[in-house]
Design a protein around this motif. Structure first.
Motif, PDB file in Angstrom:
ATOM      1  N   SER B 289      -8.528  -5.343   8.467  1.00  0.00           N
ATOM      2  CA  SER B 289      -7.958  -6.655   8.164  1.00  0.00           C
ATOM      3  C   SER B 289      -6.969  -6.542   7.016  1.00  0.00           C
ATOM      4  O   SER B 289      -5.890  -7.155   7.045  1.00  0.00           O
ATOM      5  CB  SER B 289      -9.059  -7.650   7.785  1.00  0.00           C
ATOM      6  N   THR B 290      -7.320  -5.779   6.007  1.00  0.00           N
ATOM      7  CA  THR B 290      -6.405  -5.627   4.874  1.00  0.00           C
ATOM      8  C   THR B 290      -5.137  -4.917   5.321  1.00  0.00           C
ATOM      9  O   THR B 290      -4.018  -5.322   4.991  1.00  0.00           O
ATOM     10  CB  THR B 290      -7.081  -4.855   3.729  1.00  0.00           C
ATOM     11  N   ASP B 292      -3.926  -4.912   8.244  1.00  0.00           N
ATOM     12  CA  ASP B 292      -3.215  -5.890   9.070  1.00  0.00           C
ATOM     13  C   ASP B 292      -2.324  -6.768   8.188  1.00  0.00           C
ATOM     14  O   ASP B 292      -1.141  -6.986   8.494  1.00  0.00           O
ATOM     15  CB  ASP B 292      -4.263  -6.745   9.804  1.00  0.00           C
ATOM     16  N   GLY B 293      -2.885  -7.253   7.086  1.00  0.00           N
ATOM     17  CA  GLY B 293      -2.110  -8.081   6.168  1.00  0.00           C
ATOM     18  C   GLY B 293      -0.952  -7.324   5.548  1.00  0.00           C
ATOM     19  O   GLY B 293       0.164  -7.845   5.425  1.00  0.00           O
ATOM     20  N   VAL B 294      -1.191  -6.066   5.183  1.00  0.00           N
ATOM     21  CA  VAL B 294      -0.134  -5.233   4.595  1.00  0.00           C
ATOM     22  C   VAL B 294       1.024  -5.091   5.586  1.00  0.00           C
ATOM     23  O   VAL B 294       2.193  -5.293   5.242  1.00  0.00           O
ATOM     24  CB  VAL B 294      -0.680  -3.842   4.221  1.00  0.00           C
ATOM     25  N   TRP B 296       1.711  -6.902   8.269  1.00  0.00           N
ATOM     26  CA  TRP B 296       2.319  -8.200   8.589  1.00  0.00           C
ATOM     27  C   TRP B 296       3.371  -8.541   7.545  1.00  0.00           C
ATOM     28  O   TRP B 296       4.493  -8.913   7.871  1.00  0.00           O
ATOM     29  CB  TRP B 296       1.212  -9.263   8.632  1.00  0.00           C
ATOM     30  N   GLU B 297       3.001  -8.383   6.280  1.00  0.00           N
ATOM     31  CA  GLU B 297       3.947  -8.706   5.205  1.00  0.00           C
ATOM     32  C   GLU B 297       5.071  -7.668   5.141  1.00  0.00           C
ATOM     33  O   GLU B 297       6.228  -8.008   4.857  1.00  0.00           O
ATOM     34  CB  GLU B 297       3.203  -8.795   3.872  1.00  0.00           C
ATOM     35  N   TYR B 298       4.759  -6.414   5.441  1.00  0.00           N
ATOM     36  CA  TYR B 298       5.810  -5.384   5.495  1.00  0.00           C
ATOM     37  C   TYR B 298       6.860  -5.790   6.532  1.00  0.00           C
ATOM     38  O   TYR B 298       8.064  -5.704   6.293  1.00  0.00           O
ATOM     39  CB  TYR B 298       5.196  -4.031   5.857  1.00  0.00           C
ATOM     40  N   ARG B 300       7.755  -8.637   7.508  1.00  0.00           N
ATOM     41  CA  ARG B 300       8.536  -9.825   7.147  1.00  0.00           C
ATOM     42  C   ARG B 300       9.764  -9.488   6.312  1.00  0.00           C
ATOM     43  O   ARG B 300      10.591 -10.354   6.045  1.00  0.00           O
ATOM     44  CB  ARG B 300       7.670 -10.794   6.335  1.00  0.00           C
ATOM     45  N   GLN B 301       9.873  -8.236   5.887  1.00  0.00           N
ATOM     46  CA  GLN B 301      10.931  -7.900   4.939  1.00  0.00           C
ATOM     47  C   GLN B 301      12.276  -7.611   5.590  1.00  0.00           C
ATOM     48  O   GLN B 301      13.260  -7.358   4.898  1.00  0.00           O
ATOM     49  CB  GLN B 301      10.476  -6.740   4.042  1.00  0.00           C
ATOM     50  N   GLU B 317      -4.279  -5.231  15.272  1.00  0.00           N
ATOM     51  CA  GLU B 317      -4.734  -6.577  15.641  1.00  0.00           C
ATOM     52  C   GLU B 317      -5.586  -6.532  16.903  1.00  0.00           C
ATOM     53  O   GLU B 317      -6.554  -7.282  17.042  1.00  0.00           O
ATOM     54  CB  GLU B 317      -3.528  -7.520  15.778  1.00  0.00           C
ATOM     55  N   GLU B 446       5.214   5.510   3.084  1.00  0.00           N
ATOM     56  CA  GLU B 446       4.838   5.420   1.664  1.00  0.00           C
ATOM     57  C   GLU B 446       3.904   4.230   1.438  1.00  0.00           C
ATOM     58  O   GLU B 446       2.919   4.322   0.701  1.00  0.00           O
ATOM     59  CB  GLU B 446       6.089   5.304   0.789  1.00  0.00           C
ATOM     60  N   THR B 447       4.233   3.109   2.094  1.00  0.00           N
ATOM     61  CA  THR B 447       3.364   1.934   1.983  1.00  0.00           C
ATOM     62  C   THR B 447       1.958   2.247   2.480  1.00  0.00           C
ATOM     63  O   THR B 447       0.962   1.912   1.834  1.00  0.00           O
ATOM     64  CB  THR B 447       3.969   0.770   2.810  1.00  0.00           C
ATOM     65  N   PHE B 451      -1.285   2.294   0.128  1.00  0.00           N
ATOM     66  CA  PHE B 451      -2.381   1.389   0.471  1.00  0.00           C
ATOM     67  C   PHE B 451      -3.692   2.158   0.654  1.00  0.00           C
ATOM     68  O   PHE B 451      -4.731   1.785   0.125  1.00  0.00           O
ATOM     69  CB  PHE B 451      -2.057   0.623   1.757  1.00  0.00           C
TER      70      PHE B 451
END
Lengths: 700, 700
Positions: B289-290, B292-294, B296-298, B300-301, B317, B446-447, B451
């Motif tokens: 889940s975490t 997934d959030g990372v 998802w926000e990645y 959006r950039q 997901e 790298e992300t 993470f």
């Protein structure tokens, strides 16, 4: 550890009804969060040879305080000086930071008393008086069920509060507190301080040294401190206070914590805990974990983003440790089995007597269909309504919009018929929040709203009526972008204008965030009504029946579950044994410097690096005690038998998380900052001699 | 639904040992994933009046295939044309996209057969021959325990594979498959196609219409299709195939799915499932889940970030829906209780006879300490080692580094003593992957590494020895930045040089990613050894004992748990009743256009919007069947009694997730694309008459 609001607002909306009486009668060991009018005198005398005087009890009560948003605090000088945690003042520090500065990160030191800036929207409450209103409340609720019960309770609640504040809600705050799950109802009157100013905060590196990895762990090396000052009429308030002992406590010494534990669930029925373990916690952990990842990655995009996201991120990671700890604690089959067995014992006692059987019935049998209803409603309730913050509608701006939309409708009703959040007594706090000049981080807000709308659709499905109505032909991203970038609600003046405009202004508004909140409102309200009337009310009535049966059997030498009201816990400074290794009770500056790596979150600020040669490395920094505390106790003073402050609670160890359900003195430990370290840091690191002197002297 | 590798690599490292025999004897309803040599002839005859001929069975076998990375597929023309899902070719589509284009998003159509581009690192395997090696394996393992058992098994496994590929691992692939949890061992030889080219893919909007919200749901409106072509010697391969029926199936019609279900756990002991439910699933759900959030926000950039992250995001997901479905399924107390009761019945049967008691003992009693060990090792194992992908070391570049470091050490050993992934027979696939020209997205990498290192420290604690050794005085972000930006491993030539250089090159390398992988290697290997020898091996031996006792009692008219090998499931085209509402079996183009909103993931591409006037709105698009399938079946053909392709499996409904543990024919449904829709889309939306003609004709 953090406040109950942070920990619980996303799990079940409002805090679980933690109004149940405690598990053990009499309490063993150093267990218990005791009300000031029912201290464990016998245990204190037997275990520690200590008997508090009436004066001692009164002074402890008057010197303790709480932050309305969910922390504890204490007065530590006659001139209104207040000690609490750094993490309890996160918002104030962030909001007060001038452009280009970051007081939350870098710390703050007021140049003089006259230069102390006011924290926006911070309220401090000091307990002034407790009135037993059990009989009044019983009369008001007699014979009521379901919605009528809720309505009667609201009306009685509002009447009592209104009489108590006596027309002066600016100076008094009154809360109706249900203790022992209905065994006792009390009216707590607080002296209310809404002018609270910032005096001192260390840098975040030392306040939260070790960060999320060390949170809920020990050994620890944190100076989790903020110093505030309460003002009245523009001047420092004159207050009773805890004299500050600059030498800290000793190993084995009797210590007390005086604070406001948020909530515990030590008498929650096993079936409710099973529902929490199997359904509500997994759902909450999944949601919060995803949000954690979103905010972590958001914060990687730049310094500003890091700063904007850090407060939410801290709260979420803290909550996740708690939820995960709960889930693991409850997954132990012994936990639920022990509860079920105790419940069976009580049922057998009820059934053994026809009169008792007639009086109490089988409350657990009545609970089953209520829990079915809870499970059925749960996801829609937490996504669409969910108390303070709906999982499907995150962000400050939506929060403002909902408050405005709901507040307009509620204020049009007589006080007694309103939702409790909108009683006259609570309006000053709402207006202060709406008028806050703290900036809204629009990009973060858009991210949060887009994320939560995505989750709304994912959890409820694209065919859910509300999801369909809300999104229409837009994606969550499109709707969030239009609502956040199009709204005027980031401006406090715009918010206040809508607040003052009431129902007509809300109905006429074309602000896209208001439009969104207005659109969801009927379904959100309907869910709240169902939740309150069909889940919360019957669960409380059932728990009250159970509590009354237990009282009848066991007597009342017990403490009530935590309710974010003033409690005293006792214990001693003592380490524990972790898998065969002794964990000593104290840490020192030497340990801090040894653990520092130069990289977050184990980095020390320049002030600390520069100060190293001037500090005594043997100075005690943090310590642990056996005191029984829980989230909400953050910021509680640790005091000795003389009523002197010797420490500052800021966390519990990992075993303390299970304390929500049961206290285990073998390894449950409270974690505190030593007053010795506070004085040493003020003098040798931050060179704030004036504050150190005021603490030692006890006045300005 | 996705491949078993995606679903399981993060949960327990390698796929759970899903080698247990099936729960029902004989199987009821349309239950079962049957091996081609043990089809349920009795059930087929009784329920559907159908008896497959030997020729039918042989043709179905020869026309079916699997993608080595974890999907099913089928040949649909004599010239090597292959039908599978769009989501099974995500990587190929992303990797082949020329700069500035996005074939994954926008689709692809080869201008002619000669212009079909080769998918990097894609391997297609067609089952050629099955040999029963039960006796050979039993002899090799006789009397062995723990590490010696593992070692003997590895040696026998390598010997069998080596003999089977007969010196030609480029053309043959051989797998030792343990069925019925040791009741039977078989050697599967596959014809190996490593030249697989891209023929056609629709746009992602229609391939995954409804996206994550609709995934595992129904009604559905997806054209989840990719068409590939197998080549030999640079020319289209000549293959047996399923004739393509352009008219799809009818409601109630008997249909088969021929594919490679990844794994099921229908005979896993209750205590293992409880450990999964209470500990492993919550941990996996939180981690994913975490992440997934990372991601998802990645995404959006920016557009590039969206594209780079989408493949991982889709997989995560998907896995989260599966894990959450499992957790909810297992949380039902009836589930575990039913299993415990069945286990008790078998134990009673064992204990009723002294000879049986001597032969089988009490396997469940032996399991308890093994599960304690599993729980104790679990977190360090999944964080540091974890099979294909360690939770603490994510990213492609670290994956390359670990393969190089481990591969160098393994190749220095005799084939039989190596970890199975590095047997000679598997080296071509490894080399193909290392040599892949697919670009590495360094910022994403790298992300992911930052993470996962953050999680490593959070889960194991800052005081864990490995965490301490790995991070030293660096933060996760600093280490990830230095390793990803400093490594040369994004370059396939650099990877191949290190691969060819072997142990000496690895030891001499100063590449920071190699240095990191080398540093973690001893602890990772030690964890793998402990996990394999102290958890997996005893669990498999215990399960084998249980399976043998059940065989002895119940006979063998049963199917084995899924093992990502060729299986046939039968059933019929049929909807179900969802909470009182009938869900019809078919959807149509009309439903698709009605559901389209213009916003992702309910957006239609221009091609579909333009084609609307030219399409028959009553054309069937998707349908559901009662066939018993699971992850890994993605891409399976749906065939009729004549062996004609009438559909293409791409998902299961939400109730199919529990199918991992038990099949419930009342609501477990497979979801497929109708062949009618495929032809209509090719002709009227994508104007690819050549491909439509080849499908209908059966050859180029």
């Amino acid at each position: 550890m953090s406040s109950p609001s942070l920990m619980q607002r996303l799990l079940r909306g409002a805090a679980p009804v933690a109004l149940l009486c405690a598990i053990t009668a009499p309490a063993l060991a150093d267990e218990g969060m005791w009300t000031m009018d029912n201290l464990p005198l016998k245990q204190l005398k037997e275990r520690y040879g200590f008997t508090p005087s009436a004066e001692w009890i009164s002074r402890v009560t008057q010197s303790s305080a709480r932050l309305a948003l969910g922390c504890s605090a204490s007065f530590v000088s006659a001139d209104g000086l207040v000690m609490t945690n750094h993490h309890c003042a996160n918002e104030c520090l962030a909001e007060l930071s001038p452009k280009g500065q970051n007081w939350f990160q870098d710390g703050f030191k007021a140049a003089s008393q006259g230069a102390e800036p006011k924290c926006p929207a911070m309220e401090l409450d000091r307990l002034d008086h407790i009135e037993d209103v059990t009989d009044k409340m019983s009369q008001a609720l007699a014979g009521k069920q379901g919605a009528a019960y809720i309505q009667a309770e609201k009306a009685a609640d509002a009447d009592l509060q209104k009489g108590c504040v006596a027309g002066d809600p600016t100076h008094w705050r009154c809360d109706v507190v249900t203790l022992y799950h209905g065994g006792k109802t009390a009216l707590y009157r607080y002296k209310r301080y809404q002018d609270v100013r910032l005096v001192f905060a260390p840098d975040q590196n030392i306040a939260f040294f070790g960060g999320d990895p060390d949170n809920f762990n020990y050994p620890r090396y944190d100076l989790d401190l903020t110093v505030l000052r309460a003002y009245e009429n523009g001047k420092p308030a004159k207050t009773t206070y805890f004299p500050f002992d600059p030498n800290g406590p000793k190993a084995g010494q009797l210590v007390f914590t005086s604070g406001n534990p948020g909530s515990t669930s030590r008498e929650t029925p096993a079936a409710e805990l099973a529902l929490m373990r199997d359904f509500e916690l997994p759902s909450g952990i999944g949601y919060l974990s995803t949000l954690d990842g979103v905010l972590w990655e958001y914060g990687r995009q730049g310094k500003q983003q890091t700063q904007d996201a850090q407060d939410d991120l801290f709260g979420i990671e803290n909550s996740l440790k708690v939820y995960t700890g709960w889930q693991q604690f409850l997954a132990d089959p012994k936990m639920i089995e022990t509860k079920r067995s105790a419940e069976k014992g009580l049922l057998d006692w009820i059934n053994a007597d026809p009169q008792r059987k007639a009086q109490y019935g089988d409350p657990w049998e009545k609970l089953a269909p209520v829990l079915d209803k809870e499970r059925q409603l749960y996801l829609r309730y937490v996504m669409i309504e969910g108390g303070r913050s709906a999982r499907g509608f995150q962000g400050e701006l939506f929060g403002y919009a909902r408050t405005l939309v709901r507040g307009a409708a509620e204020r049009a009703k007589p006080d007694t018929q309103r939702l409790s959040a909108f009683h006259d007594a609570n309006l000053p706090a709402i207006e202060a929040a709406l008028g806050s000049t703290a900036p809204v981080h629009k990009n973060l807000d858009e991210t949060l709203l887009a994320f939560s709308l995505t989750k709304l659709r994912q959890v409820l499905g694209a065919d859910d009526k509300t999801v369909h109505d809300v999104l229409g032909h837009q994606s969550p991203e499109q709707l969030a972008h239009a609502a956040v970038q199009g709204t005027k609600l980031a401006d406090p003046a715009a918010r206040m204008a809508l607040w003052k405009g009431g129902e007509a202004a809300i109905a006429a508004s074309t602000d896209p965030m208001i439009v969104l909140a207005r659109q969801v409102e009927p379904e959100a309200r309907s869910l709240r009504d169902q939740w309150d009337n069909e889940v919360m009310a019957p669960e409380r009535q059932i728990s009250e029946t159970i509590a009354k049966a237990r009282f009848a059997r066991d007597g009342s030498n017990i403490y009530p579950d935590a309710t974010f009201t003033q409690r005293l816990s006792f214990g001693k400074v003592e380490g524990w044994n972790e898998n065969g290794t002794d964990v000593p009770p104290f840490t020192t500056f030497a340990g801090l410097y040894a653990r520092a790596t130069g990289a977050d979150p184990f980095k020390l600020s320049k002030a600390w690096l520069d100060a190293k040669p001037h500090l005594d490395m043997n100075t005690k920094l943090d310590f642990v005690t056996t005191n029984d505390i829980i989230g909400g106790n953050s910021g509680s003073p640790v005091i000795d038998a003389d009523g002197h402050a010797v420490g500052l609670i800021f966390d519990g160890n990992i075993h303390s998380i299970g304390g929500d359900f049961a206290y285990d003195g073998t390894n449950n430990r409270a974690v505190a900052v030593d007053t010795t370290a506070i004085i040493a840091a003020l003098r040798s690191v931050y060179h704030d001699e004036a504050l150190a002197d005021e603490l030692v002297r006890g006045h300005l």
